[in-house]
Design a protein around this motif. Structure first.
Motif, PDB file in Angstrom:
ATOM      1  N   THR B 634      44.045  21.899  56.001  1.00  0.00           N
ATOM      2  CA  THR B 634      45.327  22.575  56.168  1.00  0.00           C
ATOM      3  C   THR B 634      45.399  23.644  55.086  1.00  0.00           C
ATOM      4  OG1 THR B 634      46.225  20.443  56.817  1.00  0.00           O
ATOM      5  CG2 THR B 634      47.802  22.220  56.365  1.00  0.00           C
ATOM      6  N   PRO B 635      45.344  24.912  55.477  1.00  0.00           N
ATOM      7  CA  PRO B 635      45.297  25.947  54.446  1.00  0.00           C
ATOM      8  C   PRO B 635      46.545  25.879  53.580  1.00  0.00           C
ATOM      9  CG  PRO B 635      44.931  26.880  56.633  1.00  0.00           C
ATOM     10  CD  PRO B 635      45.390  25.481  56.831  1.00  0.00           C
ATOM     11  N   ALA B 636      46.339  26.115  52.289  1.00  0.00           N
ATOM     12  CA  ALA B 636      47.469  26.063  51.366  1.00  0.00           C
ATOM     13  C   ALA B 636      48.098  27.446  51.273  1.00  0.00           C
ATOM     14  CB  ALA B 636      46.985  25.609  50.002  1.00  0.00           C
ATOM     15  N   ASP B 637      49.377  27.459  50.963  1.00  0.00           N
ATOM     16  CA  ASP B 637      50.096  28.730  50.872  1.00  0.00           C
ATOM     17  C   ASP B 637      49.628  29.496  49.639  1.00  0.00           C
ATOM     18  OD1 ASP B 637      51.769  30.810  50.881  1.00  0.00           O
ATOM     19  OD2 ASP B 637      53.630  29.635  50.711  1.00  0.00           O
ATOM     20  N   ALA B 638      49.081  30.689  49.867  1.00  0.00           N
ATOM     21  CA  ALA B 638      48.505  31.460  48.773  1.00  0.00           C
ATOM     22  C   ALA B 638      49.551  31.950  47.789  1.00  0.00           C
ATOM     23  CB  ALA B 638      47.723  32.641  49.326  1.00  0.00           C
ATOM     24  N   ALA B 639      50.817  31.859  48.168  1.00  0.00           N
ATOM     25  CA  ALA B 639      51.864  32.290  47.247  1.00  0.00           C
ATOM     26  C   ALA B 639      51.759  31.543  45.924  1.00  0.00           C
ATOM     27  CB  ALA B 639      53.231  32.048  47.883  1.00  0.00           C
ATOM     28  N   ALA B 640      51.243  30.301  45.989  1.00  0.00           N
ATOM     29  CA  ALA B 640      51.111  29.512  44.771  1.00  0.00           C
ATOM     30  C   ALA B 640      50.211  30.222  43.766  1.00  0.00           C
ATOM     31  CB  ALA B 640      50.567  28.139  45.107  1.00  0.00           C
ATOM     32  N   VAL B 641      49.172  30.856  44.259  1.00  0.00           N
ATOM     33  CA  VAL B 641      48.256  31.546  43.341  1.00  0.00           C
ATOM     34  C   VAL B 641      48.952  32.741  42.725  1.00  0.00           C
ATOM     35  CG1 VAL B 641      45.993  32.609  43.117  1.00  0.00           C
ATOM     36  CG2 VAL B 641      46.332  30.789  44.784  1.00  0.00           C
ATOM     37  N   ASN B 642      49.691  33.461  43.549  1.00  0.00           N
ATOM     38  CA  ASN B 642      50.430  34.610  43.031  1.00  0.00           C
ATOM     39  C   ASN B 642      51.424  34.174  41.958  1.00  0.00           C
ATOM     40  OD1 ASN B 642      49.322  36.789  44.513  1.00  0.00           O
ATOM     41  ND2 ASN B 642      50.303  35.953  46.338  1.00  0.00           N
ATOM     42  N   ALA B 643      52.113  33.073  42.235  1.00  0.00           N
ATOM     43  CA  ALA B 643      53.070  32.573  41.259  1.00  0.00           C
ATOM     44  C   ALA B 643      52.357  32.168  39.986  1.00  0.00           C
ATOM     45  CB  ALA B 643      53.833  31.396  41.848  1.00  0.00           C
ATOM     46  N   LEU B 644      51.235  31.497  40.174  1.00  0.00           N
ATOM     47  CA  LEU B 644      50.466  31.018  39.026  1.00  0.00           C
ATOM     48  C   LEU B 644      50.015  32.189  38.159  1.00  0.00           C
ATOM     49  CD1 LEU B 644      49.149  28.492  37.771  1.00  0.00           C
ATOM     50  CD2 LEU B 644      47.186  28.900  39.230  1.00  0.00           C
ATOM     51  N   SER B 645      49.704  33.293  38.818  1.00  0.00           N
ATOM     52  CA  SER B 645      49.148  34.422  38.067  1.00  0.00           C
ATOM     53  C   SER B 645      50.185  35.011  37.118  1.00  0.00           C
ATOM     54  CB  SER B 645      48.642  35.486  39.024  1.00  0.00           C
ATOM     55  OG  SER B 645      49.740  36.107  39.649  1.00  0.00           O
ATOM     56  N   SER B 646      51.457  34.795  37.412  1.00  0.00           N
ATOM     57  CA  SER B 646      52.449  35.342  36.499  1.00  0.00           C
ATOM     58  C   SER B 646      52.859  34.328  35.439  1.00  0.00           C
ATOM     59  CB  SER B 646      53.658  35.840  37.292  1.00  0.00           C
ATOM     60  OG  SER B 646      54.080  34.832  38.164  1.00  0.00           O
ATOM     61  N   ALA B 647      52.259  33.133  35.501  1.00  0.00           N
ATOM     62  CA  ALA B 647      52.532  32.153  34.445  1.00  0.00           C
ATOM     63  C   ALA B 647      51.925  32.666  33.151  1.00  0.00           C
ATOM     64  CB  ALA B 647      51.930  30.808  34.814  1.00  0.00           C
ATOM     65  N   GLY B 648      52.560  32.331  32.053  1.00  0.00           N
ATOM     66  CA  GLY B 648      52.102  32.874  30.776  1.00  0.00           C
ATOM     67  C   GLY B 648      50.981  32.053  30.174  1.00  0.00           C
ATOM     68  N   GLY B 649      50.742  32.251  28.925  1.00  0.00           N
ATOM     69  CA  GLY B 649      49.759  31.461  28.212  1.00  0.00           C
ATOM     70  C   GLY B 649      48.456  32.206  28.023  1.00  0.00           C
ATOM     71  N   THR B 650      47.963  32.186  26.811  1.00  0.00           N
ATOM     72  CA  THR B 650      46.655  32.770  26.562  1.00  0.00           C
ATOM     73  C   THR B 650      45.732  31.627  26.211  1.00  0.00           C
ATOM     74  OG1 THR B 650      48.042  33.977  25.031  1.00  0.00           O
ATOM     75  CG2 THR B 650      45.932  34.995  25.654  1.00  0.00           C
ATOM     76  N   PRO B 651      44.602  31.569  26.832  1.00  0.00           N
ATOM     77  CA  PRO B 651      43.678  30.496  26.478  1.00  0.00           C
ATOM     78  C   PRO B 651      43.141  30.693  25.059  1.00  0.00           C
ATOM     79  CG  PRO B 651      42.895  31.768  28.386  1.00  0.00           C
ATOM     80  CD  PRO B 651      44.108  32.444  27.884  1.00  0.00           C
ATOM     81  N   ALA B 652      42.921  29.591  24.389  1.00  0.00           N
ATOM     82  CA  ALA B 652      42.246  29.663  23.092  1.00  0.00           C
ATOM     83  C   ALA B 652      40.802  30.062  23.346  1.00  0.00           C
ATOM     84  CB  ALA B 652      42.307  28.304  22.414  1.00  0.00           C
ATOM     85  N   SER B 653      40.202  30.778  22.416  1.00  0.00           N
ATOM     86  CA  SER B 653      38.804  31.134  22.680  1.00  0.00           C
ATOM     87  C   SER B 653      37.936  29.914  22.424  1.00  0.00           C
ATOM     88  CB  SER B 653      38.383  32.315  21.809  1.00  0.00           C
ATOM     89  OG  SER B 653      38.477  31.957  20.460  1.00  0.00           O
ATOM     90  N   GLY B 654      36.804  29.907  23.021  1.00  0.00           N
ATOM     91  CA  GLY B 654      35.919  28.754  22.913  1.00  0.00           C
ATOM     92  C   GLY B 654      35.157  28.624  24.198  1.00  0.00           C
ATOM     93  N   PRO B 655      33.908  28.183  24.128  1.00  0.00           N
ATOM     94  CA  PRO B 655      33.072  28.128  25.329  1.00  0.00           C
ATOM     95  C   PRO B 655      33.547  27.050  26.300  1.00  0.00           C
ATOM     96  CG  PRO B 655      31.931  27.141  23.471  1.00  0.00           C
ATOM     97  CD  PRO B 655      33.207  27.694  22.937  1.00  0.00           C
ATOM     98  N   PHE B 656      33.329  27.310  27.574  1.00  0.00           N
ATOM     99  CA  PHE B 656      33.591  26.295  28.596  1.00  0.00           C
ATOM    100  C   PHE B 656      32.412  25.339  28.642  1.00  0.00           C
ATOM    101  CE2 PHE B 656      35.830  29.969  30.874  1.00  0.00           C
ATOM    102  CZ  PHE B 656      37.061  29.656  30.310  1.00  0.00           C
TER     103      PHE B 656
END
Ligand code: SF4
Ligand code: FES
Ligand code: FES
Lengths: 293, 692
Positions: B634-656
């Motif tokens: 069941t395809p998920a509503d892509a609006a969630a990704v758009n919303a997520l993209s405006s969420a704040g937060g900067t990742p700490a640097s460091g390798p994955f």
């Protein structure tokens, strides 16, 4: 053909690397192929590696060539084991004798040559002689069948051999010499062993016809005269008649085909006593029942 | 379309079809050994010979000629293929006789017996005698690793195995050395294969030359009962067939599903089955004076009830392990809710995924089959080769088709295809969001795919990384009408299903880390949770299958059923709902997990409202209707990704880091498997050798 395996670990060298000269050559060779197709150079490089390493390809050499060409080692291994021209075991330091064992050579005494190898070198092919100077193997046709039997040593062929000739050649290698290659019975390349039968007239070679510009025409005339005057060609047997080439189509640009065939027939008096073979139809001609099997 | 006549049936086929495909389209059966739909064409077995009018006047290998290469008849009639003519019959008999010249007739001791292409086709197309009276060829067996057993005399040199390892698995390790009748299949210097997909060569081998070593001489195909099921070793949800004899799982084979695993499965999926028989929890245990003692079900339940009744609901918690089906996660969640607790978590690794952000924020939205439509790929913090081997093969398949730039942020590893190494961690990701470099490549693509691994999310700043990735996806146009390239790759089979039903802490609830920290909760239900350390203090009820980490820490052990022993719903990484079926029964007193939870709920005084699996499912489907759409995404509503993209937060640097470091030992069943242990040891020695 038999199963081919890498030489045992004990005889494999630690490593392999091209000499500076071979490396330069290898780079030039690789550059001959389009980018992304370097792997195409695997055969020449392996061959060069074999020559550099005294006639055989070691496991480190395969990996080295593979690294050079960006090939997985298994891919090089496949090529090296596929072609029997690559030796996977050490070969004789002075000479590796490759005796042709295909039909023409066999009929002309290759078996006796192998007997010489067996007694002088080793009972088994691919084994070094006691002093490590020689090894031998039986190969398929090396392409000098006219001068059968023959052996090949490195890049040279020794033809028209008798067991005694082979012994002499081995002796020479043993002394560190490089015996003269080619026919060993005095024959000139692959000319008839009884001497030349064609192109014998001295004018051909003394320069007197240079610049005459009429060589071919003269020769044709001479042949025609000969055919008319001396021996009219025997009536072809029915099979040959059936197989005679159909008249060339009107726009055929090469009407010379038929006369040439006649001329050859006429000149072939040496074969006259043998029954004539049906003349093969020219390419594109319809095969008839007598030529089809 | 080209017209063609196959055995008097006239039909239209695309001109690029091979004759074999055209014959199949006409319903004619063509025997074959070397041809395989998913491999390149070798044309070296000659079993597929047909008679062609309009082609060369000899039997033609139908797998290796295209319809477009046939000539029409003198008056423009369509080319004619005959598959039943006397010439074809004679040709097949001849080929079969040649194949059998060097084939040992050792079917009675051959593991392939009963499911052997050569056997079957010799029956159907061969003759009953041989004119060959010489000695047969014999070939030395080769060592190619602990998983594949070789009997090389049986090899008919179809080279399917070589083509598979080179093309699909992407490791050029298997090859054919020598030539003619002396051609032999081997690895270089008989090294073990390094692929995670190598087990598939045993399926591909049409004869018994390559068979499954762990299964050697265990069973005959006709004594096995076959159950179609779903794999839980990773989050791909490969379709499998579980073969059992009596109560015992004898082997696991792939099932065809073009959308998921095509017809491949990973070695972990295939060879896990010996782990199902060892280290099993087959009766309840209760810890008395620091020692686990065998108990009866009522004793175990009583011990739990005593604890549960003594603490308030918010001091109780639950963990959903990586192999749990949706049903039992649902039952656990319901139980906790009825106890008044919102402490539940399915993210043992601490991945910062949250169903509250929308379903599209944690699904592999592009879908697995969708990888083939993508035209650029960025991998963030993942090693798909180890985390989802079959999916990695799909990426490789796409890469082989060309025009598929791939970038990677994370550990620099061998993925079986080349990629642009962009950097190790979040800094690189931030750079990409700011544009330039590989971001331009993604922007230039029609359908860019952004693959986010758990390695990038299972960290303190995982939420910020996820948002950053979403920002990138939106910025490069990966989320648009008809395409959502924002794709999270999961490693746990249970994860998506558990997220779908909201098995995460509710209002004021504690997450996995908080629950397992000292002083977290007083009673902890661990539903097969083995990948997490639980601090001393809590009373741990472990409901699981194996005596692994979780069981060692437990105060009460309740024996549950493994994935082959129960019917359970699993949602794979792309959100495909699939049901695994029961192939065998749980050992001893072990019971299906949902039933255990249901029985327990009665004892603690909060009886769950379902008495059968059907009732449970009805409740589940009522609450989460998309779970009823089996085998569908069941395809998920892509609006969630758009919303997520405006969420704040900067990742700490460091390798994955990669979520999976030891492919062979990622779950309790795998850790109980001797075969997996051997593979793991081999892989780490190979790793050590490569590091030198
Ligand atoms: S081992 Fe099997 S798959 Fe490989 S070439 Fe031989 S018959 Fe074919
Ligand atoms: S047969 Fe010996 S060289 Fe040709
Ligand atoms: S299937 Fe066509 S040659 Fe093997």
């Amino acid at each position: 053909m038999s199963v081919r395996r890498l030489a045992p670990k004990e005889v494999q060298p630690e490593s392999f690397a091209f000499t500076a000269e071979n490396l330069a050559w290898a780079e030039k060779t690789i550059a001959k192929y389009p980018p992304g197709r370097q792997a195409s150079a695997v055969i020449p490089l392996l061959m060069r590696a074999q020559e550099q390493a005294g006639g055989w390809v070691s496991e480190p050499a395969m990996r080295y060539v593979g690294d050079m060409l960006g090939m997985a080692p298994i891919r090089v291994y496949e090529v090296a084991t596929f072609y029997t021209q690559f030796q996977l075991q050490p070969v004789g330091k002075r000479a590796h004798i490759q005796v042709c064992g295909t039909t023409p050579c066999m009929l002309r005494g290759a078996g006796d040559l192998m007997k010489v190898c067996k007694s002088r070198i080793h009972e088994e092919p691919f084994h070094l002689s006691a002093n490590g100077d020689f090894s031998w193997e039986e190969v398929e046709c090396a392409g000098t069948c006219v001068n059968a039997p023959m052996v090949q040593v490195w890049k040279d062929v020794y033809e028209d051999l008798t067991p005694a000739d082979l012994e002499k050649i081995l002796d020479a290698f043993e002394r560190g010499e490089h015996p003269a290659s080619g026919p060993q019975n005095g024959r000139l390349t692959s000319a008839p062993v009884t001497g030349l039968r064609v192109l014998t007239s001295p004018e051909l070679f003394d320069g007197s016809m240079v610049g005459q510009g009429a060589g071919l025409a003269l020769a044709r005339e001479a042949l025609a005269a000969k055919a008319k005057g001396e021996t009219a060609p025997a009536a072809p047997p029915p099979a040959a008649a059936a197989a005679a080439p159909p008249p060339p189509p009107k726009n055929d640009p090469a009407p010379a085909a038929a006369p040439a065939a006649k001329a050859v027939e006429a000149a072939g008096d040496a074969d006259k006593e043998k029954p004539k073979k049906p003349v093969a139809p020219p390419p594109g001609g319809k095969p008839t029942d007598s030529t089809a099997e | 379309m080209a017209k063609i006549i196959v055995d008097d049936i006239e039909l239209d086929v695309p001109p690029e079809f091979t004759l074999l495909q055209a014959c199949e389209a006409a319903g004619a059966e063509i025997p074959r050994f070397c041809f395989h739909e998913r491999l390149s064409i070798a044309g070296n077995c000659r079993m597929c010979l047909v008679e062609v009018k309009g082609g060369p006047p000899k039997p033609t290998a139908s797998c290796a000629q295209n319809v477009r290469d046939l000539r029409p008849g003198p008056n423009g009639e369509p080319p004619v293929i005959l598959t039943k003519s006397p010439m074809v019959k004679k040709a097949r008999e001849g080929v079969m006789e040649f194949l059998l010249i060097n084939h040992p007739l050792d079917c009675p001791i051959c593991d392939q017996g009963g499911e052997c292409d050569l056997q079957d086709q010799a029956m159907a197309y061969g003759v009953d005698t041989s004119r060959y009276a010489e000695n047969k060829r014999a070939v030395e067996d080769k060592y190619i690793g602990p998983l594949i057993k070789t009997s090389m005399t049986r090899c008919i040199q179809c080279t399917r195995c070589v083509r598979f390892t080179t093309e699909v698995a992407g490791v050029a390790e298997l090859g054919a050395i020598g030539r003619g009748e002396d051609m032999e299949i081997t690895t270089y210097l008989e090294a073990a294969l390094s692929s995670e997909l190598q087990g598939n060569v045993a399926d591909l081998c049409p004869v018994g030359a390559l068979t499954q070593r762990p299964y050697a001489y265990h069973a005959r195909p006709w004594e096995l009962s076959k159950t179609e099921s779903i794999d839980v070793m990773d989050a791909v949800g490969s379709n499998i067939r579980v073969d059992t004899r009596g109560r015992e799982v004898m082997r696991v084979l792939p099932r065809l599903n073009e959308d998921v695993n095509e017809e491949w499965i990973s070695d972990k999926t295939r060879y896990i089955w010996d782990g199902l028989k060892t280290q099993r929890l087959d009766r309840p245990y209760v810890r008395v004076n620091g020692k686990l003692k065998v108990a009866s079900w009522p004793e175990a339940f009583a011990a739990i009830a005593a604890k549960v009744k003594a603490v308030p609901g918010n001091r109780i918690g639950g963990l959903v392990g990586d192999l749990a089906s949706v049903e039992e996660a649902f039952a656990l969640k319901s139980l906790l809710a009825s106890l008044g607790s919102s402490n539940i978590d399915c993210r043992q690794d601490g991945a910062k995924l949250d169903p509250a952000l929308g379903r599209a924020s944690y699904l592999f939205n592009a879908t697995i089959a969708g990888i083939e439509q993508a035209d650029a790929l960025l991998i963030i913090g993942s090693n798909p080769r180890l985390e989802a081997s079959v999916l990695n093969a799909r990426i490789r398949k796409r890469w082989l088709q060309g025009n598929f730039p791939i970038g990677l942020i994370g550990p620099h590893v061998d993925l079986t295809y080349p990629y642009d190494y962009l950097g190790a961690g979040s800094d690189t990701l931030t750079d990409l969001v700011n544009g330039g470099g590989f971001a331009e490549v993604l922007k230039g693509a029609q359908r860019p795919l952004i693959l986010i691994g758990q390695g990038a999310l299972a960290r303190a700043d995982g939420a910020a990384v996820l948002a950053q990735a979403a920002r990138l996806a939106v910025a490069v146009g990966a989320v648009k009408e008809g395409w959502n390239g924002f794709s999270v790759l999961h490693t746990a089979a249970s994860r998506v299903g558990a997220l779908d039903i909201g098995a995460v802490p509710g209002e004021g609830g504690l997450d996995a880390v908080a629950m397992t920290n000292p002083g977290g909760v007083d009673v902890l239900f661990a539903l097969g949770a083995d990948e997490i350390d639980i601090a001393p203090g809590a009373f741990v009820v472990y409901l699981g299958t194996h005596g692994d980490r979780g069981a060692h820490r437990a105060d009460v052990i309740l024996p549950g059923a493994a994935y082959t022993e129960k019917s359970g719903t699993y949602v794979n990484t792309e959100g495909r709902v699939q049901v695994a079926n029961r192939a065998a029964f749980p050992p001893g007193e072990a019971r299906e997990d949902w039933a255990v939870l249901r029985a327990l709920s009665d004892v603690v005084g909060h009886r769950l409202p379902f008495d059968s699996l059907a009732q449970l499912r009805a409740a589940l489907y009522a609450a989460y209707p998309h779970l009823a759409r089996l085998d569908h995404v069941t395809p998920a509503d892509a609006a969630a990704v758009n919303a997520l993209s405006s969420a704040g937060g900067t990742p700490a640097s460091g390798p994955f880091a990669s979520a999976v470091t030891d492919f062979y030992l990622t779950n309790p069943i795998a850790r109980a498997s001797a075969v997996m242990a051997e593979c793991s040891a081999l892989a780490s020695s190979r790793h050590a050798a490569a590091a030198e």
